[in-house]
Design a protein around this motif. Structure first.
Motif, PDB file in Angstrom:
ATOM      1  N   ALA A  70      65.967  13.832  58.370  1.00  0.00           N
ATOM      2  CA  ALA A  70      66.523  13.092  59.510  1.00  0.00           C
ATOM      3  C   ALA A  70      65.767  13.419  60.790  1.00  0.00           C
ATOM      4  O   ALA A  70      65.474  12.533  61.607  1.00  0.00           O
ATOM      5  CB  ALA A  70      68.001  13.423  59.664  1.00  0.00           C
ATOM      6  N   ALA A  71      65.424  14.693  60.971  1.00  0.00           N
ATOM      7  CA  ALA A  71      64.671  15.098  62.160  1.00  0.00           C
ATOM      8  C   ALA A  71      63.272  14.492  62.146  1.00  0.00           C
ATOM      9  O   ALA A  71      62.766  14.033  63.177  1.00  0.00           O
ATOM     10  CB  ALA A  71      64.590  16.615  62.233  1.00  0.00           C
ATOM     11  N   ALA A  72      62.636  14.481  60.980  1.00  0.00           N
ATOM     12  CA  ALA A  72      61.290  13.909  60.880  1.00  0.00           C
ATOM     13  C   ALA A  72      61.304  12.414  61.164  1.00  0.00           C
ATOM     14  O   ALA A  72      60.398  11.883  61.818  1.00  0.00           O
ATOM     15  CB  ALA A  72      60.709  14.180  59.490  1.00  0.00           C
ATOM     16  N   GLU A  73      62.343  11.736  60.700  1.00  0.00           N
ATOM     17  CA  GLU A  73      62.459  10.303  60.980  1.00  0.00           C
ATOM     18  C   GLU A  73      62.562  10.050  62.482  1.00  0.00           C
ATOM     19  O   GLU A  73      61.924   9.131  63.005  1.00  0.00           O
ATOM     20  CB  GLU A  73      63.684   9.740  60.266  1.00  0.00           C
ATOM     21  N   ARG A  74      63.340  10.890  63.174  1.00  0.00           N
ATOM     22  CA  ARG A  74      63.454  10.709  64.634  1.00  0.00           C
ATOM     23  C   ARG A  74      62.131  11.040  65.324  1.00  0.00           C
ATOM     24  O   ARG A  74      61.723  10.350  66.273  1.00  0.00           O
ATOM     25  CB  ARG A  74      64.586  11.595  65.193  1.00  0.00           C
ATOM     26  N   ALA A  75      61.445  12.077  64.866  1.00  0.00           N
ATOM     27  CA  ALA A  75      60.168  12.459  65.477  1.00  0.00           C
ATOM     28  C   ALA A  75      59.123  11.369  65.308  1.00  0.00           C
ATOM     29  O   ALA A  75      58.237  11.201  66.157  1.00  0.00           O
ATOM     30  CB  ALA A  75      59.668  13.772  64.871  1.00  0.00           C
ATOM     31  N   ALA A  76      59.233  10.612  64.221  1.00  0.00           N
ATOM     32  CA  ALA A  76      58.239   9.587  63.906  1.00  0.00           C
ATOM     33  C   ALA A  76      58.529   8.248  64.570  1.00  0.00           C
ATOM     34  O   ALA A  76      57.789   7.276  64.351  1.00  0.00           O
ATOM     35  CB  ALA A  76      58.165   9.393  62.398  1.00  0.00           C
ATOM     36  N   ALA A  77      59.571   8.174  65.406  1.00  0.00           N
ATOM     37  CA  ALA A  77      59.997   6.885  65.966  1.00  0.00           C
ATOM     38  C   ALA A  77      58.986   6.288  66.932  1.00  0.00           C
ATOM     39  O   ALA A  77      59.035   5.092  67.228  1.00  0.00           O
ATOM     40  CB  ALA A  77      61.347   7.043  66.653  1.00  0.00           C
ATOM     41  N   GLY A  78      58.081   7.110  67.461  1.00  0.00           N
ATOM     42  CA  GLY A  78      57.016   6.594  68.305  1.00  0.00           C
ATOM     43  C   GLY A  78      57.190   6.819  69.787  1.00  0.00           C
ATOM     44  O   GLY A  78      56.277   6.528  70.563  1.00  0.00           O
ATOM     45  N   ASP A  79      58.353   7.349  70.202  1.00  0.00           N
ATOM     46  CA  ASP A  79      58.602   7.519  71.632  1.00  0.00           C
ATOM     47  C   ASP A  79      58.530   8.964  72.101  1.00  0.00           C
ATOM     48  O   ASP A  79      58.594   9.237  73.301  1.00  0.00           O
ATOM     49  CB  ASP A  79      59.962   6.927  72.013  1.00  0.00           C
ATOM     50  N   PRO A 114      58.416  23.173  61.386  1.00  0.00           N
ATOM     51  CA  PRO A 114      57.415  22.868  62.411  1.00  0.00           C
ATOM     52  C   PRO A 114      56.249  22.030  61.890  1.00  0.00           C
ATOM     53  O   PRO A 114      55.735  21.162  62.605  1.00  0.00           O
ATOM     54  CB  PRO A 114      56.937  24.255  62.866  1.00  0.00           C
ATOM     55  N   VAL A 115      55.848  22.259  60.640  1.00  0.00           N
ATOM     56  CA  VAL A 115      54.747  21.489  60.057  1.00  0.00           C
ATOM     57  C   VAL A 115      55.194  20.057  59.789  1.00  0.00           C
ATOM     58  O   VAL A 115      54.492  19.085  60.126  1.00  0.00           O
ATOM     59  CB  VAL A 115      54.252  22.150  58.754  1.00  0.00           C
ATOM     60  N   THR A 116      56.355  19.903  59.184  1.00  0.00           N
ATOM     61  CA  THR A 116      56.867  18.569  58.856  1.00  0.00           C
ATOM     62  C   THR A 116      57.057  17.727  60.107  1.00  0.00           C
ATOM     63  O   THR A 116      56.682  16.537  60.138  1.00  0.00           O
ATOM     64  CB  THR A 116      58.198  18.695  58.096  1.00  0.00           C
ATOM     65  N   LEU A 117      57.629  18.308  61.149  1.00  0.00           N
ATOM     66  CA  LEU A 117      57.887  17.553  62.375  1.00  0.00           C
ATOM     67  C   LEU A 117      56.587  17.230  63.110  1.00  0.00           C
ATOM     68  O   LEU A 117      56.442  16.142  63.685  1.00  0.00           O
ATOM     69  CB  LEU A 117      58.845  18.318  63.268  1.00  0.00           C
ATOM     70  N   ALA A 118      55.638  18.159  63.102  1.00  0.00           N
ATOM     71  CA  ALA A 118      54.332  17.874  63.708  1.00  0.00           C
ATOM     72  C   ALA A 118      53.645  16.721  62.976  1.00  0.00           C
ATOM     73  O   ALA A 118      53.072  15.823  63.600  1.00  0.00           O
ATOM     74  CB  ALA A 118      53.461  19.123  63.690  1.00  0.00           C
ATOM     75  N   HIS A 119      53.703  16.750  61.669  1.00  0.00           N
ATOM     76  CA  HIS A 119      53.098  15.677  60.877  1.00  0.00           C
ATOM     77  C   HIS A 119      53.750  14.341  61.192  1.00  0.00           C
ATOM     78  O   HIS A 119      53.072  13.298  61.233  1.00  0.00           O
ATOM     79  CB  HIS A 119      53.239  16.006  59.390  1.00  0.00           C
ATOM     80  N   ALA A 120      55.059  14.345  61.436  1.00  0.00           N
ATOM     81  CA  ALA A 120      55.776  13.106  61.726  1.00  0.00           C
ATOM     82  C   ALA A 120      55.433  12.543  63.100  1.00  0.00           C
ATOM     83  O   ALA A 120      55.315  11.327  63.277  1.00  0.00           O
ATOM     84  CB  ALA A 120      57.279  13.346  61.619  1.00  0.00           C
ATOM     85  N   VAL A 121      55.260  13.411  64.079  1.00  0.00           N
ATOM     86  CA  VAL A 121      55.054  12.947  65.457  1.00  0.00           C
ATOM     87  C   VAL A 121      53.589  12.660  65.773  1.00  0.00           C
ATOM     88  O   VAL A 121      53.278  11.895  66.691  1.00  0.00           O
ATOM     89  CB  VAL A 121      55.637  13.971  66.460  1.00  0.00           C
TER      90      VAL A 121
END
Length: 264
Positions: A70-79, A114-121
């Motif tokens: 869920a956090a990765a999906e939000r990080a990947a939203a583009g904003d 931290p790795v997953t969220l960085a990859h998403a953003v």
């Protein structure tokens, strides 16, 4: 419509994460605040809003696959323009005393997230050509070969934070010239609820607000490694020199004599 850049902060319901939220709100960011405790998140959101930030909250447990997704999906939203991966748990114990059921959860929270969220953003940051990724690690990341009175049993935690330090430092080099920067923050003792509030009364403990201030300054300066209590960069320079020397000395095509000689 706001022109304020958006920062996503994990572990934002208390301690360093809450201090980060207020600090970056004061410095002109809108916020997405993420943590497990929705009520505590709302308290921080209200205080950040009083400092001019538009605030969104997301309740999620990053130690679970579902929460991290869920956090990765939000990080990947583009904003998101600045990712701050702060969520963590000590799990202080000798490795043999850590329940097997907790191993994956602790590693996921402290090292994988931290790795997953960085990859998403990253795709949106790179497309924009600006922005930042920050992860909060610990001075204990550098403690693997050390033993000292009062130092906690920390094998899993120190390994995870060491992985985070290496990840961010290497990522920073990979991002050079892209307009996107990466910073890892390595505090020492901090007076928070961490580990049952053990550091709250320590005379050598820094406040979470001081850590957040150092982190904000490091991001503005595009520093790769931020140690809030370190007076100057010389120790970090020496560390990098030692790493270069080790790589140079160990990169040989023949076996070192100390290993080539059979033991008696």
């Amino acid at each position: 419509m706001t022109n304020r850049p958006l920062a996503l902060i994990t572990g934002a319901s208390s301690g360093i994460g809450a201090a980060m939220a207020l600090t970056f709100a004061e410095r002109g960011h809108d916020l997405v605040l993420l943590a497990r405790r929705r009520d505590r998140l709302q308290e921080v959101a209200t205080r950040a809003g009083e400092r001019g930030a538009a605030v969104e909250t997301l309740a999620a447990d990053l130690s679970t696959p579902e929460g991290l997704a869920a956090a990765a999906e939000r990080a990947a939203a583009g904003d998101v323009r600045l990712l701050i991966s702060n969520a963590g748990a000590s799990g202080y114990a000798p490795l043999q005393n850590v329940p097997a059921a907790d191993l994956d959860a602790l590693w996921r929270l402290n090292a994988t997230a931290p790795v997953t969220l960085a990859h998403a953003v990253l795709p949106s940051l790179l497309a924009r050509g600006e922005g930042g990724i920050m992860a909060v690690a610990s001075l204990l990341a550098f403690s693997g070969g050390l033993s000292a009175p009062g130092m906690p049993a920390r094998t899993l935690y120190a390994a995870a934070k060491s992985a985070t330090v290496t990840f961010v430092r290497t990522l920073a080099g990979e991002l050079a010239g892209s307009g996107v920067h990466a910073t890892v923050v390595c505090p020492g003792q901090v007076a928070t609820e961490w580990s049952g509030g053990a550091n709250r009364n320590r005379p050598d403990a820094m406040t979470p607000e001081e850590v957040a201030t150092a982190a904000a300054v490091a991001v503005a300066r595009r520093e790769t490694v931020c140690v809030p209590g370190l007076a100057g960069p010389e120790a970090l320079d020496r560390l990098q020199e030692a790493e270069r020397a080790l790589l140079a000395a160990g990169s040989r095509s023949s076996l070192a004599e100390r290993y080539a000689t059979a033991a008696p």
